[in-house]
Write a protein that holds these residues in place. Structure first.
Motif, short mmCIF file in Angstrom:
data_model
loop_
_atom_site.label_atom_id
_atom_site.label_comp_id
_atom_site.label_asym_id
_atom_site.label_seq_id
_atom_site.Cartn_x
_atom_site.Cartn_y
_atom_site.Cartn_z
N THR A 251 44.26 41.97 41.20
CA THR A 251 45.47 42.22 41.97
C THR A 251 46.44 43.13 41.23
OG1 THR A 251 45.26 40.10 43.08
CG2 THR A 251 47.44 41.13 43.08
N SER A 252 46.58 42.93 39.93
CA SER A 252 47.51 43.76 39.17
C SER A 252 47.09 45.22 39.16
CB SER A 252 47.61 43.24 37.74
OG SER A 252 46.32 43.30 37.11
N GLU A 253 45.79 45.49 39.20
CA GLU A 253 45.30 46.86 39.23
C GLU A 253 45.41 47.49 40.61
OE1 GLU A 253 41.53 45.76 37.84
OE2 GLU A 253 41.91 46.31 35.77
N MET B 147 31.06 41.68 44.80
CA MET B 147 31.47 40.32 45.12
C MET B 147 32.97 40.31 45.43
SD MET B 147 31.37 36.83 42.81
CE MET B 147 29.71 37.18 42.26
N SER B 148 33.31 39.90 46.65
CA SER B 148 34.71 39.77 47.04
C SER B 148 35.18 38.35 46.79
CB SER B 148 34.89 40.13 48.52
OG SER B 148 36.17 39.78 48.97
N VAL B 149 36.22 38.22 45.95
CA VAL B 149 36.78 36.94 45.55
C VAL B 149 38.26 36.97 45.86
CG1 VAL B 149 37.02 35.33 43.60
CG2 VAL B 149 35.02 36.79 43.76
N TYR B 150 38.87 35.82 45.88
CA TYR B 150 40.29 35.71 46.14
C TYR B 150 41.07 36.61 45.16
CZ TYR B 150 44.95 33.59 46.47
OH TYR B 150 46.30 33.38 46.62
N ARG B 151 41.67 37.68 45.70
CA ARG B 151 42.49 38.62 44.94
C ARG B 151 41.73 39.37 43.85
NH1 ARG B 151 48.67 36.36 44.31
NH2 ARG B 151 48.98 35.84 46.50
N LYS B 152 40.40 39.44 43.97
CA LYS B 152 39.61 40.16 42.97
C LYS B 152 38.40 40.80 43.65
CE LYS B 152 40.72 37.03 39.13
NZ LYS B 152 40.17 36.10 38.12
N LEU B 153 37.88 41.82 42.97
CA LEU B 153 36.63 42.44 43.38
C LEU B 153 35.79 42.61 42.13
CD1 LEU B 153 34.91 43.87 45.59
CD2 LEU B 153 36.00 46.01 44.87
N PHE B 154 34.57 42.04 42.14
CA PHE B 154 33.66 42.15 41.00
C PHE B 154 32.55 43.15 41.33
CE2 PHE B 154 35.34 37.82 40.40
CZ PHE B 154 35.80 37.93 39.10
N TYR B 155 32.13 43.89 40.29
CA TYR B 155 31.08 44.88 40.44
C TYR B 155 30.15 44.79 39.24
CZ TYR B 155 28.77 49.47 40.50
OH TYR B 155 27.85 50.48 40.50
N GLN B 156 28.82 44.79 39.50
CA GLN B 156 27.84 44.76 38.42
C GLN B 156 26.67 45.65 38.79
OE1 GLN B 156 25.29 41.33 37.91
NE2 GLN B 156 25.53 41.40 35.67
N TYR B 157 26.35 46.59 37.88
CA TYR B 157 25.18 47.43 38.10
C TYR B 157 24.00 46.84 37.35
CZ TYR B 157 22.08 51.43 38.30
OH TYR B 157 21.01 52.25 38.52
N SER C 23 47.49 42.67 47.21
CA SER C 23 46.48 41.60 47.22
C SER C 23 45.57 41.71 48.44
CB SER C 23 47.17 40.23 47.22
OG SER C 23 48.05 40.13 46.13
N PRO C 24 44.76 42.76 48.54
CA PRO C 24 43.84 42.84 49.68
C PRO C 24 42.58 42.00 49.45
CG PRO C 24 43.66 44.80 48.35
CD PRO C 24 44.68 43.95 47.70
N TRP C 25 42.51 40.84 50.05
CA TRP C 25 41.29 40.03 49.94
C TRP C 25 40.27 40.64 50.88
CZ3 TRP C 25 44.20 34.85 51.23
CH2 TRP C 25 45.29 34.72 50.36
N PHE C 26 39.13 41.00 50.34
CA PHE C 26 38.15 41.72 51.14
C PHE C 26 37.32 40.73 51.95
CE2 PHE C 26 38.81 44.69 47.49
CZ PHE C 26 39.51 45.63 48.23
N ALA D 271 37.00 30.38 42.17
CA ALA D 271 37.95 30.80 43.20
C ALA D 271 37.16 31.00 44.49
CB ALA D 271 38.65 32.09 42.78
N PRO D 272 37.86 31.06 45.64
CA PRO D 272 37.16 31.32 46.89
C PRO D 272 36.41 32.65 46.85
CG PRO D 272 39.37 30.53 47.34
CD PRO D 272 39.30 30.75 45.87
N VAL D 273 35.16 32.62 47.31
CA VAL D 273 34.32 33.82 47.38
C VAL D 273 34.04 34.11 48.84
CG1 VAL D 273 32.15 34.89 46.69
CG2 VAL D 273 33.28 33.27 45.16
#
Length: 1011
Positions: free
Chosen positions: A279-281, A259-269, A285-288, A244-246
């Motif tokens: 988006t459901s959470e 990591m900001s992705v289309y309609r998602k936010l990923f986090y890794q420690y 749909s705030p694309w960062f 997806a678009p990043v």
């Protein structure tokens, strides 16, 4: 208003899946508190494309409709309408360089902002800026179609790259540049390498370059790419195995990757598994568009359409063990595990984070667990709605104890100091000892036998009921709080400290505190109590803090502050407010436990029951230190605006600037609503102005001199002794009429006048003595005639002066003689005064109730009314201005040197001062000195206005007053405003002035303006 927006409802399910590690301390995306701001809060646009922070700590947001500076509470907007040197309102990139300047990239070029003076400079870059990078101190690279280098204000192209450039990055002393067909690398020596883009990447936008542990990452419209060790650029699957678009990648200071992705936010420690916010959470749909970490390690997320989000790491964790999120009571097992009762069952949480159900819901049969107690390692006592029950670990059975208690709620189950167990029930207090149940002998004396709370130490037993609190000491029962609200209060919690200090929480009247031998102190909403009635107390003796929980939050009270609380107040610190929210949770996350078991200390943390699991607060909680909350003075607004930089200590003003508005703030992004201020202008104010959260100080009619403006900021739970302070020295120079020379001239004139009056008085006495020597020999009739002549002479002498006998003001004769001189002086200096915006203003003021007072109470009262009004007018006008009694109830105030903008302001202030005054008449009633006023200017603000004499201006003021009285209105100031096409010819025939004005009013060539 701040909005906590990220409603991550999937958190509950994820935590249930991770129950074996529920108590683990590994960083998680759900450890962050969330706040949210949109255009409804003052942001100029919900489409935010860039974020940066200046050296003072202000946050700056670049939107599609202007640049915004943010202090945690207020947004200040910078756009092309206010700042023409801003290249465009559509901001695309922001960068704060090492010198503190803010580089503003827009869709139409580049500007640079001096953060100290808030001035902008436009630079000769005219294409859309897609990336900014400070490659060295003072050297900025700009990607705007071509690659530019800016140093010392000079712009030049980087000739090595000929293609269209989109993104820049710097890592390990290497510079990375993305173009339309390749990735370029420049090393420390200035050597360039080139890596070709794959065809699918070359044809799509690249949004970001980031260096991580995996090397160079490329965020693009077609997904995430990585530069491999062999120089190839390869597509990487996203953590959820999709493409997806990043938009943005960030590795924060803790080593976690965002990591900001289309309609998602990923986090890794670090090397842990990726976590996903979808988006459901989010509920939208705030694309960062940007991810930024500030100086305090907060994460700022700017979105394309939903404003700005703040994710700040919290010290407070939430655990959801078991299937029921509603936790009622907490305690500890003999083995040092966490024991808790939910709405439906009882379970254990081990130190390793493993959950084990102990008592099932089928055994509890819907009863609420009020208290938990271990009489030994094999049995657990539960205070329930229908009696005291014992759970056996050997056969996993739940059986009732003590038939006498069956059917009644047992709210307190607590170990007695001398052995046995205290049982607080609806029928009084009982002691269970050696398998026997003993009712306390004083139960019959209790007004209410419903026991709600109990606390005991070596010497005292204190217990609360639904009707008051009692102390049992040396076999004697004492009801506490006689004569106070405590006497009949519903008791929520009690605590006896080691030194026998007693704390009692009530339902409606706050917390009562009594030290041995001292009177009761009351902590309530008016002197610092936070969030309503307290549900639990916990005293940590090593740190000296008393922890207090409520339905809406947690705060702590410094134990040593109780000694001086009656004088200095209570030292309180808020730990958890009703407005705090973690990702995936609702507000008001604390604290709803019932009975005695509302808090337990375990693993150096305080554990509280809530409607959403257990909340764990570290006992060594790092609160908001006063030194971290530093007030900042932003600007001074008078006739000119003076931005104030962070290190500025002095500000000079113009001599005519006496009305000031001082804006200040304090940078607090996590808890801005809890910040309060007070200010003081030393040399003018006697006391501090407590203004709560207002962030502006207004002063009017300041005298000249040096003043020090002080502003203090603190959190609402702190005392002013802990507040941080900022000062700024203000210099207001003197006008000529305020100088010592000017005052000496007036003193000389006064002395000459007094000498003249004394000479006249002496001569008059000599004449009187001579006349009396002749008149004593005459008849009574001659004496009366002589007295009449003397009265006529006195009247003539009075007429020779320029003073009104009743009020002491200047009279009409003085006005007729003095005003032409003022007009002549104005005409000689007309060009200079006009450039300064100065004019002569004639303010005609009329007391409204004068004739009624005269008719109803006589001339003495009417004269008192005039004298009171004239005294106020003399006090409120000064300098070159003077007041004249025009007619019976009318006064004329002549402003000889005033700016156009100040006429209406000063006139309104005079009317407000009069309206605030009261006249007490004979029958004891009071009459407000209400009035009407109208003013006219000389020269008149129309073509050829200087050709008309001042009598025309006076007549225009009278006509404006007549128009205002016809409304009718009170305490208003009016003036006649002229259409631009009018000239002085319309008013040459002053005999017909009233008819001319009425005609022009009907033709809308003159309008009556009033405030």
């Amino acid at each position: 208003m701040q909005k906590h927006w990220l409603l991550l409802v999937a958190l509950c399910l994820q935590l249930l899946l991770l129950l074996p590690n529920a108590a683990a301390t590994s960083p998680s995306v759900y450890d962050y508190d969330i706040k949210h701001w949109t255009s409804a809060d003052g942001l100029s646009s919900n489409s935010v494309r860039a974020v940066t922070q200046d050296k003072l700590g202000y946050m700056w947001f670049g939107t599609l409709f202007g640049l915004n500076r943010f202090d945690g509470r207020q947004f200040e907007v910078f756009n092309t309408e206010l700042y023409p040197k801003l290249a465009s309102n559509a901001i695309t990139q922001l960068l704060t360089d090492s010198e503190g300047n803010i580089w503003v990239g827009t869709k139409s070029g580049l500007s640079v902002l001096d953060a100290n003076t808030l001035t902008l400079e436009r630079l000769p870059v005219f294409s859309e800026v897609t990336s900014l990078l400070e490659v060295a101190p003072g050297e900025i690279w700009v990607a705007a179609d071509q690659l530019f280098s800016i140093s010392s204000g000079k712009v030049k192209r980087v000739e090595h790259i000929k293609a269209v450039v989109s993104q820049l990055a710097q890592a390990n002393n290497q510079i990375w540049v993305s173009s339309s067909d390749a990735i370029y690398q420049r090393d420390v020596e200035g050597n360039w390498r080139q890596f070709a883009l794959p065809p699918e990447l070359a044809q799509n936008p690249i949004y970001d370059l980031a260096w991580t542990a995996d090397g160079l990452q490329i965020a693009s419209e077609t997904g995430l790419y990585r530069l491999a060790a062999d120089g190839s650029i390869r597509l990487q699957l996203l953590p959820d195995k999709s493409t997806a678009p990043v938009y943005r990648l960030l590795q924060d200071v803790s080593g976690a990757t965002w990591m900001s992705v289309y309609r998602k936010l990923f986090y890794q420690y670090q090397q842990q598994a990726w976590q996903t916010v979808t988006t459901s959470e989010l509920g939208s749909s705030p694309w960062f568009s940007s991810i930024y970490q500030d100086k305090d390690h907060n994460i700022w997320l700017s979105s394309f359409s939903d404003g700005v989000f703040l994710a700040s790491r919290s010290q407070i964790r939430r655990i959801l063990p078991g299937a029921d999120p509603i936790i009622r009571s907490v305690s500890l097992t003999p083995q040092g595990q966490l024991l808790f009762a939910s709405q439906s069952d009882v379970g254990i949480l081990s130190a390793a984070g493993y959950y084990q159900q102990l008592v099932a819901d089928t055994e509890l049969q819907g009863q609420t667990v009020h208290d938990l107690f271990w009489p030994d390692d094999r049995h657990l006592w539960l205070g329930l709605e229908r009696g005291l029950f014992q759970y056996s670990l050997e056969n996993a059975s739940l059986t009732p104890l003590f038939p006498l208690l069956q059917g009644q709620a047992v709210r307190v189950v607590q170990s007695a100091y001398d052995g046995g167990v205290w049982l607080g029930t609806q029928q009084g207090l009982f002691l269970a000892k050696e398998a026997n149940l003993h009712a306390l002998p004083f139960n019959a004396e209790l007004e209410s036998r419903q026991i709600t709370a109990l606390s005991q130490n070596k010497e005292l037993l204190v217990f609360g009921t639904s009707r008051g609190v009692y102390r049992w000491h040396e076999q004697r029962l004492t009801r506490l709080g006689i004569g106070s609200a405590l006497y009949n209060a519903y008791i929520m919690a009690t605590l006896v400290l080691p030194d026998n200090t007693v704390l009692v929480s009530t339902l409606d009247d706050g917390i009562f505190i009594q030290a041995p031998g001292q009177p009761w102190l009351q902590l309530h909403g008016a002197n610092g109590l936070l969030h309503g009635p307290a549900l639990s107390f916990y005293f940590h003796q090593q740190s000296g803090w008393l922890w207090i929980s409520t339905h809406k939050g947690i705060f702590r009270l410094w134990r040593d502050s109780l000694k001086q609380a009656a004088v200095d107040g209570f030292r309180l610190e808020e730990i958890l407010s009703p407005y705090d929210r973690q990702m995936g949770s609702v507000t008001s996350r604390c604290c709803n436990g019932t009975g005695q078991a509302k808090v337990v200390y375990w693993q150096q943390q305080l554990w509280y029951p809530t409607l959403r699991g257990l909340v764990a607060v570290p006992e060594q909680y790092i609160g908001s230190a006063p030194s971290g909350l530093q007030p900042l003075i932003k600007r001074i607004s008078a006739q000119n605006t003076y931005p104030v930089s962070g290190l500025q200590q002095r500000q000079g003003l113009e001599q005519y600037e006496r009305n000031l508005s001082i804006s200040y703030s304090a940078l607090e992004f996590n808890r801005p609503d809890s910040v309060v201020f007070r200010y003081k202008l030393t040399g003018f104010d006697q006391d501090w102005h407590d203004v709560a959260d207002r962030r502006e100080a207004v002063y009017t009619n300041l005298p000249p001199g040096s003043f020090e403006f002080k502003v203090q900021a603190k959190y609402s739970h702190q005392s002013w002794q802990d507040a941080a302070e900022t000062q700024l020295l203000l210099q207001i120079p003197r006008r000529f009429d305020e100088t010592l020379l000017y005052r000496l001239l007036w003193l000389l004139l006064l002395l000459c006048s007094l000498y003249g009056l004394f000479w006249l008085y002496r001569q008059n006495n000599l004449v009187k003595q001579e006349q009396l020597a002749n008149l004593v020999r005459q008849r009574t009739q001659e004496l009366e005639n002589t007295n009449q002549k003397l009265n006529e002479l006195n009247e003539q002498l009075s007429q020779l002066t320029h003073r009104d006998a009743t009020t002491g003001l200047r009279n009409l004769r003085f006005l007729q003689e003095q005003l032409p001189k003022d007009i002549e002086h104005f005409q000689r200096n007309r060009q200079s005064l006009t450039q300064q915006g100065k004019t002569i203003a004639l303010l005609l003021l009329e007391l409204e109730h004068y004739q009624q007072v005269l008719a109803s109470y006589g001339s003495n009262t009417a004269d008192t009314m005039l004298q009171q009004a004239s005294a106020l007018l003399i006090r409120e006008t000064g300098g070159s201005d003077y007041v004249v009694r025009y007619t019976d109830e009318r006064f004329v105030v002549v402003f000889r040197d005033i700016s156009l903008a100040q006429v209406n302001q000063y006139s309104s202030r005079l009317l407000s001062q009069l309206a605030a005054s009261e006249l007490t008449v004979a029958d004891g009633q009071t009459i407000k000195l209400t009035s009407l006023a109208a003013y006219a200017l000389y020269p008149l603000p129309l073509l050829g206005g200087q050709l008309l004499n001042w009598e025309v201006s006076m007549q225009l003021a009278e006509q404006a007053l007549m128009q205002l009285k016809a409304k009718p209105l009170s305490n208003k100031v009016a003036t006649l405003a002229f259409d631009g096409q009018l000239d002085a010819f319309e008013f040459e025939e002053s005999q017909e002035l009233e008819q001319q004005i009425n005609r022009l009013l009907n033709e809308n060539l003159i309008t009556l303006q009033h405030n």
